[in-house]
Design an enzyme around this catalytic site. Structure first.
Site, PDB file in Angstrom:
ATOM      1  N   GLU A 135       0.817  -1.214   0.000  1.00 20.32           N
ATOM      2  CA  GLU A 135       0.000   0.000   0.000  1.00 20.32           C
ATOM      3  C   GLU A 135       0.854   1.268   0.000  1.00 20.32           C
ATOM      4  OE1 GLU A 135      -0.341  -2.572   2.002  1.00 20.32           O
ATOM      5  OE2 GLU A 135      -2.442  -3.188   2.118  1.00 20.32           O
TER       6      GLU A 135
ATOM      7  N   LYS B 106       3.847   1.695  -1.257  1.00 17.52           N
ATOM      8  CA  LYS B 106       4.388   1.873  -2.609  1.00 17.52           C
ATOM      9  C   LYS B 106       3.340   2.548  -3.508  1.00 17.52           C
ATOM     10  CE  LYS B 106       5.778  -0.903  -6.602  1.00 17.52           C
ATOM     11  NZ  LYS B 106       7.148  -0.403  -6.787  1.00 17.52           N
TER      12      LYS B 106
ATOM     13  N   ARG C 203      10.542   1.293  -3.766  1.00 19.54           N
ATOM     14  CA  ARG C 203      11.052   0.128  -4.498  1.00 19.54           C
ATOM     15  C   ARG C 203      11.114  -1.114  -3.615  1.00 19.54           C
ATOM     16  NH1 ARG C 203      13.324   1.783  -9.524  1.00 19.54           N
ATOM     17  NH2 ARG C 203      14.621  -0.037  -9.792  1.00 19.54           N
ATOM     18  N   CYS C 204      10.551  -2.201  -4.133  1.00 17.77           N
ATOM     19  CA  CYS C 204      10.555  -3.451  -3.394  1.00 17.77           C
ATOM     20  C   CYS C 204      11.216  -4.535  -4.236  1.00 17.77           C
ATOM     21  CB  CYS C 204       9.131  -3.902  -3.101  1.00 17.77           C
ATOM     22  SG  CYS C 204       8.209  -2.705  -2.146  1.00 17.77           S
TER      23      CYS C 204
ATOM     24  N   TRP D  84      21.542 -11.362  -3.105  1.00 17.18           N
ATOM     25  CA  TRP D  84      20.188 -10.865  -3.318  1.00 17.18           C
ATOM     26  C   TRP D  84      19.131 -11.931  -3.063  1.00 17.18           C
ATOM     27  CZ3 TRP D  84      21.537  -7.652  -8.345  1.00 17.18           C
ATOM     28  CH2 TRP D  84      22.351  -6.577  -7.947  1.00 17.18           C
TER      29      TRP D  84
ATOM     30  N   HIS E 150      22.142   5.832 -14.724  1.00 17.43           N
ATOM     31  CA  HIS E 150      21.110   6.085 -13.711  1.00 17.43           C
ATOM     32  C   HIS E 150      20.375   7.380 -13.994  1.00 17.43           C
ATOM     33  CE1 HIS E 150      23.995   3.347 -11.768  1.00 17.43           C
ATOM     34  NE2 HIS E 150      22.870   2.750 -11.430  1.00 17.43           N
TER      35      HIS E 150
HETATM   36  N1  GLN Z   1      23.966  -7.740 -17.015  1.00 20.29           N
HETATM   37  C1  GLN Z   1      23.131  -7.002 -16.143  1.00 20.29           C
HETATM   38  C2  GLN Z   1      22.358  -5.940 -16.923  1.00 20.29           C
HETATM   39  O1  GLN Z   1      22.898  -5.397 -17.836  1.00 20.29           O
HETATM   40  C3  GLN Z   1      23.928  -6.318 -15.063  1.00 20.29           C
HETATM   41  C4  GLN Z   1      23.039  -5.551 -14.123  1.00 20.29           C
HETATM   42  C5  GLN Z   1      23.753  -5.029 -12.912  1.00 20.29           C
HETATM   43  O2  GLN Z   1      24.930  -4.892 -12.880  1.00 20.29           O
HETATM   44  N2  GLN Z   1      23.029  -4.700 -11.886  1.00 20.29           N
HETATM   45  O3  GLN Z   1      21.243  -5.623 -16.630  1.00 20.29           O
END
Ligand code: GLN
Ligand code: ZN
Length: 754
Positions: free
Chosen positions: A24, A26, A516-517, A562, A694
């Site tokens: 919720e 998010k 972000r989840c 992860w 980014h």
């Molecule tokens: N090979 C992945 C991509 O290009 C690498 C992603 C990453 O480094 N987080 O999406």
């Protein structure tokens, strides 16, 4: 001193997921940011979520006053504390608060970085000596008040002053006295409002950050001598999650806050078995000890019998029971999982199930016979399970040489062979793997998952996408191509779904940052590869081009970092198993004619232990697991690796030790600073990122050429590659196409000037 009368609750938790059982928070955040709801609607829907959480926790049995922590935040707990105590100015307005977190036209966002060794990211306060610190206690008073109106006596929460400065940039300790005054103001306002307990979290005390432990202990003494000495304040519940305190422990004992939390999770005791004894001896009886016995950051059901023994090791005193850390790192509840294997489900425990475990420990075996019996059963069936214990895998790993393994022949010999095999131009261009995840691809994946798109049609959609991506790269003139990773939902989950030994959840979302989840897979047992995972796509992509197309794998450390990890074997065991499974994939890719294989390890820095003296052994097994993947590769096969998301200066020797043939690494934002850390031990070819993916900005040819010329000051021409900082999946083609064209043009320009 405080005159509170309410005792500390016997059963509590350190924090609860903020995101909501159905995400919720998010939804509310993203709707507000997109302008679909106004501030008032945003506030009322998040108010409802908080009150629902309090009601829910009371229903789960946290009925004592102050048992429910109010670790409330719209975006992040460090930001929330910074705004409340005034270390971060400008939080009176919702939009200003979100501008700090996300940036806007007039300001860049605060930097974001990992919260201790978890996958949660906090916003880093930017602070300066002599700055103004004006507390805003109304923020926390409103939280207390809204809970009270809903019938709850919650425990307000702040990150403590020592941790707040330790995590800021720079860690400006000269601000500590005025910051402590600000905390005292907030505490006194809470006391005036009738609050009897406040939680102050000091996880910096368990980590070797930039400030050495002994110095941190000194700041701790200074801060809390003042804070605890204040006349008008609630009782202080000081907490130390995420590991074991060392130099701080005798100081904490001497300071004697009214209640003290210690992290006694199995993982913490694995690193420091004597911790319960040290606590029992140090902490005086007048301090209410709170044992963080239930692991707040992993998903395994507690072994209640073993946990009771740890509790008993703390001595005869009355001890309250809690989680080791906030539960923000685990999903809400197992009840939302309908597809877990039945046996696996009995071995797991998410946030709500952990609350029940705490109550069982408080009740003891006599009072909670059924819970203890169930725990015994889970321990037994898990230990005996043949679905998670795979003798063939264990035997295979046992046969591997111990310690460091090394690919033969050495880089110096492989390198000329690869040059000859690949015939690449000077300063070769490549990308990191993923291409934009278009609407069509997302839809195809969703439809396939929902069963409305059959396998054949889905495969066809992916092939079309791969073909488009290859043609685009050919046309732009990239030298080493990628297939674009359209088939991958996520670079870890994709492999977790194909490897044995993992389970994935349907609804196991945890907050990564802000809205972000992520849904981490769970390593449940011995890991093996029932079939090739990437070969068909790689083969198809390679069939479309004369140029080399990279095979693309996620490395063992990142897969592990992860995921939720096993707690019944050391991490290094899972890492070795994933390493050999991926080694088989490397062999199959080679057999399919793939000449360049990239093994991504963006999380190499993330798993670095919080304590300096644990780091070497981590880096040893992490490097070993990576090397296992490449161990049997043909000398002519060029192995790439890719790293991002962190500064790697501190572990650059380990990056060199990966012994990859080519290392691509995030560098654009820091303007190639990293290259200054390279010394002669770093022999591989290197592609420092020249485009910060980014940001939606398209970097110009001049800008990229400038970065390449800067890189050439530290890297010889024959070792430099040209590539973006990371994969392109979060970008759109509108930026990707011109950026890649500029990247190739910049390379051509720099090469022509050589
Ligand atoms: N090979 C992945 C991509 O290009 C690498 C992603 C990453 O480094 N987080 O999406
Ligand atoms: Zn990356």
């Amino acid at each position: 001193m405080s005159k509170a009368t309410t005792p500390f609750p016997k059963a509590t938790i350190e924090g609860y997921p903020r995101i909501g059982a159905n995400r919720e928070l998010k939804r509310a955040l993203e709707s507000y940011w997109a302008g679909r709801i106004d501030a008032e609607t945003f506030r009322s829907s998040t108010h409802a979520l908080r009150v629902d959480n309090y009601n829910h926790l009371r229903d789960l049995g946290l009925t004592e006053d102050y048992a429910i922590p109010a670790d409330v935040a719209y975006y992040d707990q460090v930001l929330e504390t910074g705004l409340t105590v005034g270390l971060i100015p400008g939080g009176t307005d919702l939009d200003e608060e979100f501008a700090l977190a996300r940036g806007n036209d007039s300001r860049v966002p605060l930097e974001m970085t990992k919260w201790f060794d978890t996958n949660y990211h906090y916003l880093v306060p930017e602070i300066a000596a002599g700055q103004d610190i004006t507390p805003a206690p109304e923020r926390i008073l409103a939280i207390v008040e809204e809970a009270r109106e809903a019938g709850h006596t919650v425990r307000p929460f702040l990150v403590g002053p020592v941790t707040l400065i330790a995590l800021s940039k720079p860690a400006e300790w000269s601000l500590l006295p005025s910051l402590v005054d600000a905390y005292a103001t907030v505490l006194s306002a809470l006391r005036e409002a009738g609050v009897e307990w406040i939680q102050l979290a000091e996880p910096a005390l368990v980590a070797d950050l930039d400030t050495p432990d002994a110095e941190l202990a000194k700041h701790l003494r200074e801060a809390y001598t003042t804070l605890l000495g204040a006349e008008n304040r609630p009782n202080v519940y000081l907490t130390t999650p995420y590991g074991a305190t060392r130099e701080a422990l005798p100081v904490l004992a001497e300071l004697a806050p009214e209640a003290l939390h210690v992290d006694l999770a199995p993982w913490t005791l694995d690193q420091d078995a004597e911790y319960p004894q040290r606590i029992a001896e140090a902490v005086p009886a007048k301090t209410q000890l709170v044992a963080g016995l239930i692991d707040g950051r992993n998903v395994w059901a507690a072994n209640l019998r073993e946990r009771s023994e740890v509790l008993a090791a703390l001595g005869d005193r009355p001890v309250a029971v809690s989680t080791s850390t906030s539960l923000q790192h685990v999903p809400h509840t197992l009840k939302a999982e309908k597809n877990l294997p039945v046996d696996v489900a009995t071995w797991l425990s998410f946030a709500d199930e952990k609350v029940a475990e705490i109550q069982a420990l408080v009740a003891g075996e006599e009072g909670a016979k059924e819970a203890f019996a169930q725990s015994d059963r889970a321990v037994r069936t898990r230990a005996e399970s043949t679905t998670i214990h795979n003798q063939a895998v264990v035997d295979r790993v046992a046969k591997l040489p111990e310690g460091a393994v090394k690919r033969e022949p050495a880089f110096e010999e492989r390198n000329p062979l690869q040059r000859e095999a690949l015939g690449l131009p000077a300063l070769p261009t490549t990308t990191i793997g993923s291409f934009p995840q278009t609407q069509e691809i997302r839809k195809a994946r969703a439809d396939h998952k929902a069963g409305t798109l059959d396998d054949a049609a889905y495969q066809e959609a992916l092939r079309t996408e791969i073909k488009n991506v290859i043609e685009l790269q050919e046309e732009i003139g990239i030298d080493v191509l990628v297939h674009g990773e359209a088939e991958r939902n996520d670079m870890v989950q994709y492999f977790a779904e194909l490897l044995d030994g993992f389970v994935v959840t349907e609804n196991g979302w945890v907050q990564s940052y802000g809205s972000r989840c992520t849904r981490p897979p769970i390593v449940v047992g011995d890991v093996s590869r029932p079939a090739a995972m990437t070969v068909e796509w790689a083969k198809y992509a390679q069939s479309l081009s004369e140029k080399p197309v990279k095979g693309m794998l996620t490395g063992p450390v990142t897969i592990l970092a992860w995921s939720f990890k096993r707690d019944d074997v050391p991490l290094s065991v899972s890492a070795d198993q994933i390493g050999v499974a991926l080694a088989d994939e490397v062999r199959d890719l080679e057999e399919a004619g793939i000449k360049v294989i990239q093994i991504d390890e963006p999380a190499l820095r993330e798993l670095l232990p919080l304590r300096a003296d644990d780091r070497k052994s981590y880096l040893d097994w992490a490097v070993r697991a990576f090397r296992l993947v490449a161990l049997q590769a043909e000398p002519t096969t060029q192995i790439h690796t890719h790293l991002c998301y962190s500064e790697f200066g501190q572990i650059i020797d380990a990056v060199a030790a990966l012994d990859a043939d080519v290392t691509s690494i995030e560098a654009a934002r820091s303007k190639m600073e990293l290259l200054e850390d390279l010394d002669e031990s770093f022999h591989s070819e290197i592609g420092p990122g020249v485009w910060d993916i980014h940001s939606p900005r398209v970097p110009s040819t001049e800008e990229i050429a400038g970065l390449l010329r800067a890189a050439l000051k530290n890297v010889p021409t024959e070792r430099l590659w040209v590539n973006p900082d990371c994969g392109l999946k979060t970008r759109g083609y509108a930026e990707v196409e011109p950026s890649l064209r500029n990247l190739v043009a910049a390379r051509d320009e720099v090469v022509s000037g050589l």
